[in-house]
Design an enzyme around this catalytic site. Structure first.
Site, PDB file in Angstrom:
ATOM      1  N   MET A  13      -4.146  42.839  44.378  1.00  0.00           N
ATOM      2  CA  MET A  13      -3.706  43.317  45.729  1.00  0.00           C
ATOM      3  C   MET A  13      -2.469  44.498  45.398  1.00  0.00           C
ATOM      4  SD  MET A  13      -2.980  39.847  47.738  1.00  0.00           S
ATOM      5  CE  MET A  13      -1.748  39.347  46.736  1.00  0.00           C
ATOM      6  N   HIS A  20      -1.622  43.662  35.322  1.00  0.00           N
ATOM      7  CA  HIS A  20      -2.806  44.004  35.954  1.00  0.00           C
ATOM      8  C   HIS A  20      -3.513  45.011  34.742  1.00  0.00           C
ATOM      9  CE1 HIS A  20      -0.389  43.511  40.075  1.00  0.00           C
ATOM     10  NE2 HIS A  20      -1.484  42.755  39.950  1.00  0.00           N
ATOM     11  N   GLN A 136      -5.583  29.587  40.487  1.00  0.00           N
ATOM     12  CA  GLN A 136      -6.469  30.560  41.149  1.00  0.00           C
ATOM     13  C   GLN A 136      -7.843  30.717  40.261  1.00  0.00           C
ATOM     14  OE1 GLN A 136      -5.441  34.403  43.342  1.00  0.00           O
ATOM     15  NE2 GLN A 136      -5.652  35.155  41.252  1.00  0.00           N
ATOM     16  N   SER A 168       5.227  40.114  37.839  1.00  0.00           N
ATOM     17  CA  SER A 168       4.565  39.745  39.217  1.00  0.00           C
ATOM     18  C   SER A 168       5.005  40.660  40.266  1.00  0.00           C
ATOM     19  CB  SER A 168       5.133  38.346  39.763  1.00  0.00           C
ATOM     20  OG  SER A 168       4.883  38.272  40.872  1.00  0.00           O
TER      21      SER A 168
HETATM   22  P1  AMP Z   1      -2.484  40.090  42.140  1.00  0.00           P
HETATM   23  O1  AMP Z   1      -2.410  41.539  42.461  1.00  0.00           O
HETATM   24  O2  AMP Z   1      -1.069  39.323  42.146  1.00  0.00           O
HETATM   25  O3  AMP Z   1      -3.725  39.481  43.259  1.00  0.00           O
HETATM   26  O4  AMP Z   1      -3.064  39.841  40.613  1.00  0.00           O
HETATM   27  C1  AMP Z   1      -4.403  40.458  40.246  1.00  0.00           C
HETATM   28  C2  AMP Z   1      -4.673  39.807  39.005  1.00  0.00           C
HETATM   29  O5  AMP Z   1      -3.811  40.114  38.081  1.00  0.00           O
HETATM   30  C3  AMP Z   1      -4.872  38.426  39.177  1.00  0.00           C
HETATM   31  O6  AMP Z   1      -6.126  37.860  38.429  1.00  0.00           O
HETATM   32  C4  AMP Z   1      -3.801  37.957  38.461  1.00  0.00           C
HETATM   33  O7  AMP Z   1      -3.355  36.558  37.883  1.00  0.00           O
HETATM   34  C5  AMP Z   1      -3.480  38.942  37.681  1.00  0.00           C
HETATM   35  N1  AMP Z   1      -1.908  39.182  36.959  1.00  0.00           N
HETATM   36  C6  AMP Z   1      -0.826  38.995  37.755  1.00  0.00           C
HETATM   37  N2  AMP Z   1       0.329  39.050  37.072  1.00  0.00           N
HETATM   38  C7  AMP Z   1      -0.195  39.001  35.864  1.00  0.00           C
HETATM   39  C8  AMP Z   1       0.535  38.727  34.398  1.00  0.00           C
HETATM   40  N3  AMP Z   1       1.947  38.640  34.588  1.00  0.00           N
HETATM   41  N4  AMP Z   1       0.085  38.688  33.499  1.00  0.00           N
HETATM   42  C9  AMP Z   1      -1.498  38.792  33.530  1.00  0.00           C
HETATM   43  N5  AMP Z   1      -2.336  38.781  34.555  1.00  0.00           N
HETATM   44  C10 AMP Z   1      -1.447  38.896  35.726  1.00  0.00           C
END
Ligand code: AMP
Length: 268
Positions: A13, A20, A136, A168
């Site tokens: 996102m 990421h 998820q 995050s």
């Molecule tokens: P998002 O942009 O929050 O939807 O996350 C995109 C992807 O990045 C998802 O698969 C999340 O689980 C992964 N992600 C987000 N934060 C982390 C993190 N701290 N470590 C590893 N993967 C992450």
């Protein structure tokens, strides 16, 4: 892209951070080309305000992706993915009932729907998801299995700050003191896990109490849930038995944070 080229896919996102990037680097290592999507998916937000205030910075994201040498970025519009009269959604049933699913109605239906659509468009051989969003990850694995999608789901470890806080996009909303309190989430999950490992068969209620006691919360912060579940089925355990997953959602002021810790049979 060539016919036999294997595509690795990282759906996001945006508002990209080192978490990421770890997924992207892994994909680059394991595939012929890597596609990243950036789409703030309206279907997975159960509060309009949360959707509207989600931080977006496409320019910074694109520059980070260029530096990583990503082959293709997919930036669909809302209208492209959800044209008028869109009526079809994907619902993974059992796995979405507990944990975040219990507090965010419709969230995982939104996630599964958009991820299936993105898979159909990108046609990856592998797709990369973070363990930070453990439920998820399990929902996507289940959807891929149940719907016979020819895609390998690769689970990637959670990237953390030095103080343990899971990276995050929502962390940017935290003040310095909130950040400090937020870092107690993972520290407490770790101490609860250590206790659980040295006290097998202890009751989950005592772990929950330890979790509440260990957190460094202020007025206005609150625990949304703390659960001990089986890592595959996500069903609640009553007594500790490996493997287990500690999972929590905690509000630090106005920011909702989630984290988890997986303890396997031979975890140290
Ligand atoms: P998002 O942009 O929050 O939807 O996350 C995109 C992807 O990045 C998802 O698969 C999340 O689980 C992964 N992600 C987000 N934060 C982390 C993190 N701290 N470590 C590893 N993967 C992450």
């Amino acid at each position: 892209m060539g016919r036999n080229k294997r595509i690795g896919f990282v759906p996001t996102m945006g508002d990209l951070h080192a978490g990421h990037l770890s997924l992207i680097r892994r994909s680059k290592k394991e595939n012929d080309s890597t596609v990243v999507s950036i789409f703030v998916n309206p279907l997975q937000f159960n509060q309009k305000k949360d959707y509207q205030s989600y931080h977006r910075d496409t320019r910074a994201d694109l520059s980070a992706l260029r530096k990583e040498g990503v082959d293709m970025v997919f930036l669909p519009s809302d209208q492209e993915l959800y044209p008028d009269r869109f009526q079809t959604t994907v619902n993974v049933e059992g796995l979405t009932q507990g944990l975040c699913g219990a507090f965010r109605p419709g969230h995982f239906r939104g996630v599964a729907t958009v991820v299936l659509k993105l898979f159909q468009i990108v046609q990856p051989a592998r797709a990369y998801f973070g363990q930070k969003d453990y439920q998820q990850l399990k929902v996507i694995e289940k959807m891929v299995h149940d719907l016979n999608l020819p895609i390998e789901i690769v689970a990637c470890p959670t990237v953390r700050e030095k103080d343990g806080l899971a990276l995050s996009s929502r962390n940017r909303r935290l003040s310095i003191s909130e950040h400090k309190r937020a870092s107690s989430i993972y520290a407490t999950l770790r101490s609860v896990a250590l206790f659980a490992q040295s006290h097998p068969a202890s009751a989950v209620t005592s772990l929950r109490q330890l979790f509440y006691e260990g957190l460094d919360l202020s007025k206005g912060d609150r625990v949304e849930y703390f659960e001990v579940v089986h890592p595959d089925t996500l069903t609640t355990l009553k007594k500790i038995q490996t493997p287990f997953l500690l999972a929590a959602a905690v509000w630090i002021g106005k920011t909702r944070l989630i984290d988890n810790l997986l303890v396997n049979r031979n975890s140290k």
